[in-house]
Write a protein that holds these residues in place. Sequence first.
Motif, PDB file in Angstrom:
ATOM      1  N   MET A 162      41.198  39.160  36.250  1.00 40.05           N
ATOM      2  CA  MET A 162      41.734  40.615  36.468  1.00 40.05           C
ATOM      3  C   MET A 162      42.341  40.895  35.375  1.00 40.05           C
ATOM      4  SD  MET A 162      43.236  42.117  40.219  1.00 40.05           S
ATOM      5  CE  MET A 162      44.925  41.345  39.774  1.00 40.05           C
ATOM      6  N   GLU A 216      46.094  47.305  41.363  1.00 45.04           N
ATOM      7  CA  GLU A 216      45.629  46.078  41.720  1.00 45.04           C
ATOM      8  C   GLU A 216      44.245  45.736  42.279  1.00 45.04           C
ATOM      9  OE1 GLU A 216      47.035  42.105  44.708  1.00 45.04           O
ATOM     10  OE2 GLU A 216      48.015  43.961  44.622  1.00 45.04           O
ATOM     11  N   ARG A 217      43.974  47.083  43.174  1.00 47.33           N
ATOM     12  CA  ARG A 217      42.637  46.914  43.848  1.00 47.33           C
ATOM     13  C   ARG A 217      41.634  47.284  42.766  1.00 47.33           C
ATOM     14  NH1 ARG A 217      42.287  49.401  49.631  1.00 47.33           N
ATOM     15  NH2 ARG A 217      40.225  48.346  49.104  1.00 47.33           N
ATOM     16  N   ALA A 238      40.752  44.478  40.278  1.00 44.57           N
ATOM     17  CA  ALA A 238      39.926  43.419  40.803  1.00 44.57           C
ATOM     18  C   ALA A 238      38.720  43.902  40.984  1.00 44.57           C
ATOM     19  CB  ALA A 238      40.696  43.256  42.218  1.00 44.57           C
TER      20      ALA A 238
END
Length: 205
Positions: free
Chosen positions: A1, A111-112, A115
Amino acid sequence: MPFREQITGLILAGGRGSRMGHVDKGLQPFRGRPMAAHVIERLAPQVGAIAINANQNLDQYAAFGVPVWPDDLQGFEGPMAGLETGLRRCATDYLVTAPCDSPFLPADLVERLAAALEANGADLALAETEEADDSGEMRVQPHPVFALVKTSALPHLANFLATGGRRMDGWYGAIKVVRVRFDDASAFRNINTLRELQQFENEQE
């Protein structure tokens, strides 16, 4: 990531604010501070650098202590022009955008998105929610101005704009896109009118 340091956050404040009476939305006071200050506060911990895309009141935006990037395209061409400007000017491999009138954006937005981008080998990840329409039926609501994109996608966007395209989702056919479902639709609320500004001002945090 992608690491946080590889991502620049761009706050989109380049519009005319016509729905809010032709005032600069990002500079409107909201709970004691300009609306853009709330967006900076929420987005800054999620990225390595922050910049603002604005086409007016540049000195006032510069007072936030971050770079201010006017559109490279002339004529207030909308968020796509701001995205292109950000991709041209940022020094990182990734750019994430958020509008200046959305002070409730999720703390895990970047973050999501990051990812999902990596897991799917995508060029762009955008947020979506599920919301009830006027009839009460649940429907998927995309939020294309909340997006993480690889800077390597710039040539595709530049070509799209050069041919007159302006819709946020209009260039998706040229790149690989992944959509990320967020449960809290209220986090993506944007404040478009002075009435909404007053409504949310009085709403309990």
